[in-house]
Every structure is written in C-alpha cells, then in structure tokens.
Design an enzyme around this catalytic site. Sequence first.
Site, PDB file in Angstrom:
ATOM      1  N   SER A 107       0.868  -1.182   0.000  1.00  0.00           N
ATOM      2  CA  SER A 107       0.000   0.000   0.000  1.00  0.00           C
ATOM      3  C   SER A 107       0.902   1.229   0.000  1.00  0.00           C
ATOM      4  CB  SER A 107      -0.879   0.003   1.243  1.00  0.00           C
ATOM      5  OG  SER A 107      -0.056   0.199   2.381  1.00  0.00           O
ATOM      6  N   LYS A 108       0.297   2.379  -0.119  1.00  0.00           N
ATOM      7  CA  LYS A 108       1.071   3.626  -0.126  1.00  0.00           C
ATOM      8  C   LYS A 108       1.994   3.681   1.099  1.00  0.00           C
ATOM      9  CE  LYS A 108       0.524   6.833  -3.366  1.00  0.00           C
ATOM     10  NZ  LYS A 108       1.568   6.621  -4.341  1.00  0.00           N
TER      11      LYS A 108
END
Length: 476
Positions: A253-254
Amino acid sequence: MKKIRTRYAPSPTGFMHIGNLRSAIFEYLIAKHDDGDFILRIEDTDQTRKVDGAVEFIYKTCELCGLKFDEGPNNPGLYGPYTQSERLDIYSKYAHELVEKGKAYYCFCSEERLQDLRHQAELEKRAFLYDGYCKNLTKEEIANKIKNGEKYVIRQKMPKEGISSYEDVVFGNISVENKILEDQILLKSDGFPTYNFANVVDDHLMAITHVARGNEYLMSTPKYNLLYDAFGWERPVYIHLPMVLGEDGQKLSKRNGDASFMDLYNDGYLPEGIVNYLALLGWSSSDNVEIFTLEELAKIFDPKRISKSPAIYDVKKLNWVNAHYIKKLPIEKLCEITIPHLKDAYNIEDKSTEWLNHLVKLYQKHISYGKEIVSLVSLFFNDDIVIEGEAKEFMESDASIETVLKVFEEEIKNIDNWNLDNITLAINNTKDKANVKGKLLYMPIRIKVSGQMHGPELPDTIYLLGKDVVLNRLQK
Ligand code: GLU
C-alpha cells in the site's frame, strides 16, 4: 501447436501500480517467449470505479516499458471489441445460452430477501451462500415475472456434490468442494456481467491460451472452469502470480512503499530498470543472473520458475537494479532525469549548461535514480558546510592536517586559470610541500571544502565549487 495468447486485463480504476505492472510484464513475457500475442482488454464493467484517464495511463505506462500490445482497444484485431462495456450484448447472449442449457437460471430475488439471507447466515455464523430459491421456478412463472417487468439476474447453477480441481502452473493442484461454491451471479439486473462471467467469456472468445493473473483469483478459478465445461469450451492454462507484499510483509500500500509506475518514472527511475526489477518479483532465472533487457527476459522466461511465495517489494533492490541502467545512460538522458529535480530543489539560474552537465556526469556513478542527485549535491548550493561526527574526529586526528590545508589554500590562491589540470597540480604540489600522501592528503581537503568524507572525484568537485567558494571554505 496453438499460438500462445495472453492478455493484460486491467480495470481502469487509477494509475498502474507495481503489482499491476508486474502482472502485465509476466503476461507479456509468457506470450513473447513463444512468439505469441499479448492482448489488452479493458475490464470496465464496474462503472462506479472507473477513473477518467486511466486507460490513457495504462497505454502510456506500457508504451514506456516496451510492452507492445498485439491487439487492444487502440489496435483491434479479430476478437474485438476489447473494452468490456462495449461487449454487453455478447455477455447477455452467452448468459441466456447457459440458461437454455440448464446450467444457469433466472433469479428474481429482491435485495430485501437477500439481505435477510445474509443476516440469517451472520446469526448462524456461517458463510452466506445464495439458497437457490429461484432455481426451480417453472417456465410459466419465469415468463410471467419477466412480462410483469420484474428485474432479474442470471445465476450459475453449481453442482452440489463432488470436487472441482485444476492444475495451476505455479500453485499446482487446486481443489475445492463443490458444496461451498455459490450459485454466483453471471449477469446483473442492469445488463452488466460480473467479472466472474466476463473473464471467462472474453478469454474464450479472444482465444486466450494462458491466463496469467494475480492469485486472488486462484480459488475462484474452479467456478470459471465449470463455466468453460458448461459451454463445452477448452480450459486455458492458468498461471496465478504470487502476491506482492511490502517490506513489512503486509499487503502493498502507499504506506509501505507502493508506488505507481508514474511516481517512479517521475522520480527519475528508468522504465528499463523498473521492468527488470519487477520481472524479479516472484521469478528468477536458472543461473541467477539479475540484469536483463526485456528481449533477454522474453528469451529465457519460464513460468515454471515463478515462485509461490509472496514477493517482497524491496526498494533497495529496485535501486540496485536501476543503478545499472543509470550508469549506462548517455549524458543527455541523464540530464533529462536529473536537472528538473535540481531546478525544483535549488536555485540553478546562474549555472551554465556546461556546469550542470559536468555536475550530473560527476554523480552518475553515485545515484540510482534521477531525483537522488538532489540530496547528494547540496554542498554545491548551500554554503553552510558543517563538519561534524566522524569528519570532525578525522580533522582532529593528525597534526599534519592543518599544514595540508594551509599549503593547499596557498596553491589554490595561486591558480590563475581555473581548470581541472591546475587543480590537480595544486593537489600534487600540496602533497610534495606538506609531505603527506593518501588519506592524509585528500581527506582533509575533501572534508574542508565539502563537509563530507566521501564523494565523487575531488578535482572535479573543487572545480565545480569554483575558486571563491573553495577559498572561502578553506579560510573558515
Ligand atoms: N480486471 C481484473 C483486475 O484488474 C483482471 C483480473 C484478470 O487478469 O483476470 O484485477
């Protein structure tokens, strides 16, 4: 042998992230290893998640990476349309054909009834499966409901006994008990197909021989196979790809490092480097070579060497791979991916093109991506050089250091023509006059003028700093 055909089938819901691009690369390599076709299919049946411009980004990304589509929305072949929202009549036809064959049925259950069923399953702590209420409607009942304008979906009729299994190239034998398979929806009441249906119809009609995709589809593939069987179609070869996790072992994820291709590209990573690194995410060559062009990869790519274990997205490794390509880059290209970042970070207005090119060249061996140059060259733009820590300790470690710096300062003062030869001469004269060599010669000068213990070639560094700045720092 049949021509190998693979497809990249993204949903246009945003930028192309690491995991998507890795899938596209593997799909491309599987096809190209055998001179096969690589197809783009846009899976936009979930219109609520559609993002404007996403298809353009997919094209742009794949083009930069050298992944050429043999067929797709922009270069249709014999199997179009290649965008699912333009194929609704096809899905409808095939869903109704399955009803005719007795392998699917109309379901008129209301959202309220389904909610009640879900609620009941929750109370009983069991997984929700549609209960097949509409499976036994008579022909007349169905005809009446349709005549009355009642909305319906079409559901797949699953076997209730036995086991469905298949061989996945990566994960081996996959078996599920049929009784846990839901009579899944194939066609929704708005006429759109579900992914579960559309992927099968399209892969068959587009003559896809090898379905490579993320392993989130590994366990639903038996349901898809039942559809192939119901139609009497040949099943494709399945190659489910291991997940890509962040360095913390969590889904990418980010927060744990995921980036879109465009983020990396804009930071001055090279498409060749990104592609090379992503090909190593879950795959390795038989001789452990790690640097390949796309063509070399296509030659040796063997899906049997894809690993089942999740791949870890490791930025250090990406940097290592990308650095190989940075080192080989012609100077004009290197300037293209570095100078815009320098411009953002520093005031470079008074710097000549020649000076900037020289600076960039000097750091070619030291950076693994374009933007990285910014943090390395601050000594050329900021005058507050601080000597601390290990560097400070070194400066206090030997009595000769003061002499070296004094002599060197005199030598620099005496240079009339500021060029590399004269700077090298000044260093050599210092060596003779102060009677020191090696580390005791270079390190004090480097630390005093740059504040750093390590860096690129010293004469070039001094040259680029300029006489005034160097004298200033020596006199401080
Ligand atoms: N549209 C699906 C996705 O983006 C593709 C899965 C597949 O390759 O079949 O996840």
